[in-house]
Motif scaffolding. Structure first.
Motif, short mmCIF file in Angstrom:
data_model
loop_
_atom_site.label_atom_id
_atom_site.label_comp_id
_atom_site.label_asym_id
_atom_site.label_seq_id
_atom_site.Cartn_x
_atom_site.Cartn_y
_atom_site.Cartn_z
N LEU A 19 34.23 52.73 64.24
CA LEU A 19 33.78 54.06 64.62
C LEU A 19 32.27 54.19 64.76
O LEU A 19 31.77 55.16 65.33
N GLY A 20 31.54 53.24 64.18
CA GLY A 20 30.08 53.31 64.24
C GLY A 20 29.50 54.43 63.40
O GLY A 20 28.46 55.00 63.73
N MET A 21 30.17 54.73 62.29
CA MET A 21 29.70 55.79 61.39
C MET A 21 30.17 55.50 59.97
O MET A 21 31.06 54.66 59.77
N PRO A 22 29.57 56.15 58.96
CA PRO A 22 29.99 55.90 57.58
C PRO A 22 31.45 56.31 57.35
O PRO A 22 31.92 57.31 57.91
N VAL A 23 32.14 55.53 56.55
CA VAL A 23 33.55 55.79 56.24
C VAL A 23 33.76 55.61 54.74
O VAL A 23 33.25 54.66 54.13
N LEU A 24 34.54 56.52 54.16
CA LEU A 24 34.89 56.45 52.75
C LEU A 24 36.34 56.01 52.61
O LEU A 24 37.22 56.55 53.29
N ALA A 25 36.59 55.03 51.77
CA ALA A 25 37.96 54.57 51.52
C ALA A 25 38.25 54.58 50.04
O ALA A 25 37.37 54.28 49.21
N ASP A 26 39.47 54.93 49.70
CA ASP A 26 39.94 54.93 48.32
C ASP A 26 41.08 53.92 48.20
O ASP A 26 41.97 53.90 49.03
N SER A 73 40.95 54.73 40.47
CA SER A 73 40.55 55.00 41.85
C SER A 73 39.21 54.33 42.10
O SER A 73 38.25 54.56 41.35
N VAL A 74 39.14 53.49 43.12
CA VAL A 74 37.87 52.88 43.54
C VAL A 74 37.54 53.37 44.94
O VAL A 74 38.35 53.24 45.86
N LEU A 75 36.37 53.97 45.08
CA LEU A 75 35.89 54.45 46.38
C LEU A 75 34.82 53.49 46.90
O LEU A 75 33.94 53.06 46.15
N GLU A 112 43.88 42.05 49.50
CA GLU A 112 43.16 41.68 48.28
C GLU A 112 44.01 41.99 47.03
O GLU A 112 44.98 42.74 47.10
N ASP A 113 43.60 41.42 45.90
CA ASP A 113 44.33 41.65 44.66
C ASP A 113 43.58 42.55 43.68
O ASP A 113 43.88 42.58 42.50
N THR A 114 42.58 43.28 44.20
CA THR A 114 41.87 44.26 43.38
C THR A 114 41.75 45.56 44.17
O THR A 114 41.78 45.57 45.41
N PHE A 115 41.59 46.67 43.45
CA PHE A 115 41.37 47.96 44.10
C PHE A 115 40.09 47.90 44.94
O PHE A 115 40.06 48.40 46.07
N LEU A 116 39.03 47.30 44.39
CA LEU A 116 37.76 47.21 45.11
C LEU A 116 37.93 46.43 46.41
O LEU A 116 37.45 46.85 47.47
N GLY A 117 38.62 45.30 46.34
CA GLY A 117 38.79 44.48 47.53
C GLY A 117 39.51 45.21 48.65
O GLY A 117 39.11 45.16 49.82
N ASN A 118 40.57 45.93 48.30
CA ASN A 118 41.34 46.66 49.32
C ASN A 118 40.58 47.87 49.86
O ASN A 118 40.67 48.18 51.05
N ALA A 119 39.82 48.54 48.99
CA ALA A 119 39.00 49.66 49.47
C ALA A 119 37.94 49.16 50.44
O ALA A 119 37.65 49.82 51.45
N ARG A 120 37.37 47.99 50.16
CA ARG A 120 36.38 47.41 51.07
C ARG A 120 36.97 47.11 52.44
O ARG A 120 36.35 47.38 53.47
N GLU A 158 27.19 49.19 51.60
CA GLU A 158 28.25 49.92 50.91
C GLU A 158 27.77 50.47 49.58
O GLU A 158 26.84 49.94 48.97
N GLU A 159 28.41 51.53 49.16
CA GLU A 159 28.25 52.10 47.82
C GLU A 159 29.63 52.15 47.19
O GLU A 159 30.62 52.46 47.87
N VAL A 160 29.72 51.84 45.89
CA VAL A 160 31.01 51.73 45.21
C VAL A 160 31.06 52.67 44.00
O VAL A 160 30.09 52.74 43.23
N PHE A 161 32.18 53.36 43.84
CA PHE A 161 32.36 54.28 42.72
C PHE A 161 33.77 54.12 42.16
O PHE A 161 34.72 53.94 42.91
N GLU A 162 33.88 54.19 40.83
CA GLU A 162 35.20 54.03 40.20
C GLU A 162 35.48 55.20 39.27
O GLU A 162 34.58 55.70 38.59
#
Length: 203
Positions: A67-74, A129-131, A49-57, A140-144
């Motif tokens: 994994l079948g569980m919640p995962v956080l990506a930055d 930083s986009v989480l 992707e060409d955005t921080f959000l897109g790549n974090a997603r 999903e939940e998104v934080f910047e």
């Protein structure tokens, strides 16, 4: 409605040791046990992707489904105004060499590009930083988080990682690499995004 995280175990979708250590420093006091993709033998997906959000997603959802569980990506990087926002989402790419990532190469390339641009100092910039916190069902939940500042040369300090030696936060006279982990985390983009995640999903 914001979905809260109830499991004290959290996978952070990264292979970046510096980023992982910062997340552990930030979330450890909350009793969160952090593991990485490597701990689960998962590869890092290609960031297309060409955005921080897109790549974090991409990173968060791929690992959550596997994994079948919640995962956080930055996804994060430095945005330099005089370079039209570069390196931005390509921050890590600028550090790629045949023998692996070398951020001295990336910082030097950035400095040379700034000189070539003819832009006068101060060279204003910001870390972003986009989480993305993703669940296996696709929620999903998104934080910047952002930290305004400027690029300086030559690099200063031996702490931190990435572009820290050439970034001075607004209102400060030291680079991130000249600050302790605690000082940096209070000011940093990742500290800001992580505190927003904590407030919303951990409470």
């Amino acid at each position: 409605m914001t979905r809260r995280l109830t499991d004290p175990r959290l996978v952070v979708a990264t292979g970046n040791k510096g980023k992982l250590e910062e997340m552990r420093q930030l979330l450890g006091p909350r009793g969160i046990e952090i593991t990485s993709l490597k701990d689960h033998a998962l590869p890092e997906p290609e960031e297309t992707e060409d955005t921080f959000l897109g790549n974090a997603r991409i990173k968060a959802h791929a690992a959550a489904k596997a994994l079948g569980m919640p995962v956080l990506a930055d996804d994060s990087g430095i945005v330099v105004d005089a370079l039209d926002g570069a390196p931005g989402v390509r921050t890590a790419d600028w550090a790629e060499t045949p023998s692996g990532r070398d951020f001295m190469v990336a910082m030097t390339r950035t400095h040379e590009a700034l000189l070539a641009s003819g832009a006068p100092e101060p060279w204003t910039a910001r870390f972003v930083s986009v989480l993305v916190l993703a669940w296996p069902d696709g929620h999903e939940e998104v934080f910047e988080g952002r930290t305004e500042g400027r690029v300086v040369w030559p690099p200063r300090g031996a702490l931190g990682h990435g572009y820290d030696p050439v970034f001075v936060p607004e209102g400060q006279d030291r680079t991130f690499a000249e600050m302790t982990a605690e000082e940096k985390n209070r000011l940093s983009h990742r500290g800001n995004s992580t505190r927003a995640f904590e407030a919303a999903c951990l409470g």
